[in-house]
Design an enzyme around this catalytic site. Structure first.
Site, PDB file in Angstrom:
ATOM      1  N   ASP A   1       2.260 117.569  51.988  1.00 20.59           N
ATOM      2  CA  ASP A   1       2.129 116.178  51.074  1.00 20.59           C
ATOM      3  C   ASP A   1       3.833 115.356  51.144  1.00 20.59           C
ATOM      4  OD1 ASP A   1       1.197 113.181  50.957  1.00 20.59           O
ATOM      5  OD2 ASP A   1      -0.362 113.895  51.260  1.00 20.59           O
TER       6      ASP A   1
ATOM      7  N   TYR B   1      -2.487 104.970  56.793  1.00 18.30           N
ATOM      8  CA  TYR B   1      -2.958 106.050  56.408  1.00 18.30           C
ATOM      9  C   TYR B   1      -3.163 107.235  57.337  1.00 18.30           C
ATOM     10  CZ  TYR B   1      -4.106 101.506  54.468  1.00 18.30           C
ATOM     11  OH  TYR B   1      -4.158  99.960  54.209  1.00 18.30           O
TER      12      TYR B   1
ATOM     13  N   GLU C   1       0.161  92.050  58.109  1.00 23.01           N
ATOM     14  CA  GLU C   1       1.264  92.881  58.043  1.00 23.01           C
ATOM     15  C   GLU C   1       1.618  92.242  59.684  1.00 23.01           C
ATOM     16  OE1 GLU C   1      -1.547  93.869  56.607  1.00 23.01           O
ATOM     17  OE2 GLU C   1      -0.955  95.193  54.602  1.00 23.01           O
TER      18      GLU C   1
HETATM   19  C1  LIG Z   1       4.100 108.722  56.593  1.00 24.84           C
HETATM   20  C2  LIG Z   1       3.388 107.109  55.955  1.00 24.84           C
HETATM   21  C3  LIG Z   1       2.090 107.967  55.533  1.00 24.84           C
HETATM   22  C4  LIG Z   1       1.666 106.965  53.996  1.00 24.84           C
HETATM   23  N1  LIG Z   1       0.318 107.963  54.391  1.00 24.84           N
HETATM   24  C5  LIG Z   1      -0.719 107.539  53.214  1.00 24.84           C
HETATM   25  C6  LIG Z   1      -2.233 108.132  53.325  1.00 24.84           C
HETATM   26  O1  LIG Z   1      -2.587 109.538  54.023  1.00 24.84           O
HETATM   27  N2  LIG Z   1      -2.464 106.610  52.694  1.00 24.84           N
HETATM   28  C7  LIG Z   1      -2.438 105.910  52.377  1.00 24.84           C
HETATM   29  O2  LIG Z   1      -3.005 105.309  51.283  1.00 24.84           O
HETATM   30  N3  LIG Z   1      -1.322 105.896  51.897  1.00 24.84           N
HETATM   31  C8  LIG Z   1      -0.183 106.005  53.081  1.00 24.84           C
HETATM   32  N4  LIG Z   1       1.094 105.728  52.778  1.00 24.84           N
HETATM   33  C9  LIG Z   1       1.443 104.817  52.289  1.00 24.84           C
HETATM   34  C10 LIG Z   1       0.729 103.810  52.822  1.00 24.84           C
HETATM   35  O3  LIG Z   1       1.012 103.440  53.991  1.00 24.84           O
HETATM   36  C11 LIG Z   1       1.542 102.375  52.165  1.00 24.84           C
HETATM   37  O4  LIG Z   1       0.943 102.200  50.734  1.00 24.84           O
HETATM   38  C12 LIG Z   1       1.341 100.500  52.641  1.00 24.84           C
HETATM   39  O5  LIG Z   1       1.741  99.884  51.708  1.00 24.84           O
HETATM   40  C13 LIG Z   1      -0.157 100.724  52.901  1.00 24.84           C
HETATM   41  O6  LIG Z   1      -0.859  99.068  53.063  1.00 24.84           O
HETATM   42  P1  LIG Z   1      -1.499  98.478  52.421  1.00 24.84           P
HETATM   43  O7  LIG Z   1      -0.398  97.586  51.149  1.00 24.84           O
HETATM   44  O8  LIG Z   1      -1.821  97.460  53.955  1.00 24.84           O
HETATM   45  O9  LIG Z   1      -2.938  99.623  52.078  1.00 24.84           O
HETATM   46  C14 LIG Z   1       2.464 106.676  53.861  1.00 24.84           C
HETATM   47  C15 LIG Z   1       2.341 105.768  54.099  1.00 24.84           C
HETATM   48  C16 LIG Z   1       4.150 106.723  54.991  1.00 24.84           C
HETATM   49  C17 LIG Z   1       5.149 106.629  55.326  1.00 24.84           C
HETATM   50 MN   LIG Z   2      -1.650  94.809  52.533  1.00 22.82          MN
END
Ligand SMILES: Cc1cc2nc3c(=O)[nH]c(=O)nc-3n(C[C@H](O)[C@H](O)[C@H](O)COP(=O)(O)O)c2cc1C
Ligand SMILES: [Mn+2]
Length: 517
Positions: free
Chosen positions: A318, A175, A269
């Site tokens: 974004d 994030y 993770e």
């Molecule tokens: C480069 C990159 C930036 C990201 N930025 C965000 C972000 O700012 N906020 C967000 O909610 N997800 C963001 N994501 C997507 C999350 O990392 C992704 O949904 C991931 O599954 C989140 O982990 P979680 O499922 O444990 O919440 C991003 C992904 C990438 C590859």
């Molecule tokens: Mn997760």
């Protein structure tokens, strides 16, 4: 080959000619973006990882586009092709299938893989070579201003570590963070994500009323065993309701990827990263909060989020290709910076696709395909093309056997984890190459009657969807582009697709030189 940290991955890319060092001074404000945007959109050998050695005003080298191609993404996960990870998952899922003794013996190896994946706890860590707790500050990080309309500078490739305040289960998500000042950052975890779920649980746990008989662990800032280290490492008295949050920059590339993977809640993770790399991730206790972080990280930001606090974050150029609007998001307060003596600062640029994040998403698509197939056995293949930025377009091919099956697949996908955010799902027949967008467009327009084959419904939408009915909620489109037949009550016969006979094709291939073409 598994890497133990980011610099091993950098060395590997450099040996293979997949990384360039930029030795001239370059500004972190916009200039790096323009360079990376050109490089990441280059096809072929020009698309390389970049190590900026002289970011103006900083002595920390900056790594970007390290995951920005299929071969670099695959090598980050220790494989030649991304599908190989999917194949490993498929073998794991296959374990309960009956088989001969020899089969089972082979499968045991796969099981042992899982045992090897558990994190290892260490007390000495490269990520704590330097510890700043007295006056912690992010000022030494060359965080980028990515695009002209951005609301500030952002940390864009973090692993954000939180713990479920009720169960203690860990989550790591990627994030972005906006830098408000040297020790206050915007925490852009979106509502549907793991970090936000933990925040929600901390918030309801902190409120009086029916949920107030939660175990004391809801006081996340104080939960768990006492930290290691001397007096200077003791917990600062955090407000009782805050949740501890740690942000890791760097670490082994499989763990960086794992932070971006949409694992089902409750799947750690860090264990997943250990499974990917074939060896458990080394974890070390933080110095000012009760969390663990990857020992091999380059830099760690320790701190907390007050689950009730919000602040305007954004705008940010974004991965939709548009600026996401400034909105209220949680706030991260820094309590310590720990780091290597000479860290590498990893980052990424998002913007109009394709860019580096497309390849992180592609890894997820390939790795999770066997799991989708397990739930929906008619699925043959899936493609989430760059143009669809993951959540706007999912193309899926199926073996169709009964009426309504394409609709069943769409609705099932909309009910599966973060697939709930998919805006458009196109279902095609098994023989269609979902990765050939020209073929998909041909089938998806030719094989449909919009009156019969479009499904429109409403549901949760990605935080970043700027066209939805309203923020986080809107319409979804399913297109049943499968071939229709008698089972679909077609009002006219379905025609045969044009194909040359095999013998003529063979003959022409044999004689190709004779034609002088
Ligand atoms: C480069 C990159 C930036 C990201 N930025 C965000 C972000 O700012 N906020 C967000 O909610 N997800 C963001 N994501 C997507 C999350 O990392 C992704 O949904 C991931 O599954 C989140 O982990 P979680 O499922 O444990 O919440 C991003 C992904 C990438 C590859
Ligand atoms: Mn997760």
């Amino acid at each position: 080959m598994a890497f133990s940290d980011l610099r091993e991955f950098v060395a590997h890319l450099e040996r293979r000619g997949r990384l360039r060092r930029i030795g001239v001074p370059v500004s972190r404000d916009l200039e790096i973006t323009e360079i990376v945007d050109r490089v990441s959109k280059t096809r072929g050998d020009g698309n390389v990882a970049l190590l900026f050695e002289r970011v103006e005003g900083f002595d920390m080298p900056l790594l970007v586009n390290a995951f920005g191609s299929e071969d670099r993404m695959a090598s980050a996960l220790g494989v030649e092709r991304l599908d190989q990870v999917g194949e490993r998952i498929a073998r794991l899922l296959d374990l309960r299938m009956p088989g001969s003794f020899l089969d089972k013996l082979k499968k045991l190896g796969t099981l042992l893989d899982v045992a090897r994946a558990a994190p290892r706890h260490v007390s000495q860590a490269p990520c704590q070579e330097l510890v700043e707790t007295a006056a912690p500050s992010v000022a030494a990080l060359p965080a980028l201003r990515c695009w002209p309309g951005d609301g500030g500078r952002y940390i864009t490739l973090p692993g954000v570590f939180t713990r479920d305040p009720v169960t203690g289960a860990r989550n790591v998500g990627m994030y972005r963070l906006q830098i408000f000042d040297d020790r206050t950052l915007g925490m852009h975890w979106q509502l549907h994500k793991g970090g936000a779920e933990h925040q929600h649980r901390a918030l309801i746990g902190a409120q009086p009323g029916p949920v107030s008989n939660r175990p004391p662990a809801v006081q996340a800032g104080h939960a768990g065993p006492a930290p290691v280290g001397g007096a200077e490492h003791q917990h600062r008295a955090l407000p009782a309701t805050t949740m501890p949050v740690a942000i890791a920059l760097g670490g082994d590339p499989a763990l960086i990827y794992a932070a971006s993977a949409p694992l089902p809640p409750g799947i750690d993770e860090v264990v997943f990263a250990g499974w990917l790399r074939g060896a458990g991730v080394e974890m070390v206790r933080c110095r000012t909060i009760d969390l663990e972080v990857p020992a091999q990280a380059e830099i760690v930001l320790e701190g907390y989020v007050d689950p009730a606090e919000r602040r305007l974050e954004g705008p940010f150029g974004d991965h939709t290709g548009y600026y996401s609007l400034a909105r209220e998001y949680p706030v991260f307060h820094l309590t310590a910076v720990t780091r290597r003596a000479r860290p590498i600062y990893p980052t990424t640029i998002v913007g109009r696709p394709p860019q580096e994040d497309y390849w992180l998403g592609k890894a997820t698509e390939r790795i999770f395909l066997p799991i989708m197939k397990l739930m929906l056995p008619e699925i043959v293949d899936v493609n989430m093309p760059a143009e669809g930025i993951f959540h706007n377009l999912v193309v899926v091919s199926i073996r169709k056997r009964y009426p309504g099956q394409a609709r069943k697949v769409m609705t099932a996908l909309w009910g599966m984890g973060l697939m709930m955010l998919a805006k458009t799902i196109v279902v095609v027949s098994e023989h269609v190459d979902v990765h050939d967008l020209s073929e998909v467009a041909w089938r998806a327009t030719g094989n449909i009657d919009p009156r019969r084959d479009l499904v429109i419904l409403e549901g949760p939408m990605d935080d970043l969807d700027h066209a939805a009915l309203r923020h986080r909620y809107g319409g979804k489109l399913g297109i049943d582009a499968t071939e229709k037949g008698p089972m679909d009550d077609l009002g006219q016969p379905w025609p045969e697709e044009i194909r040359m006979t095999d013998d003529v094709r063979e003959r022409v291939t044999q004689r190709w030189k004779d034609y002088g073409l």
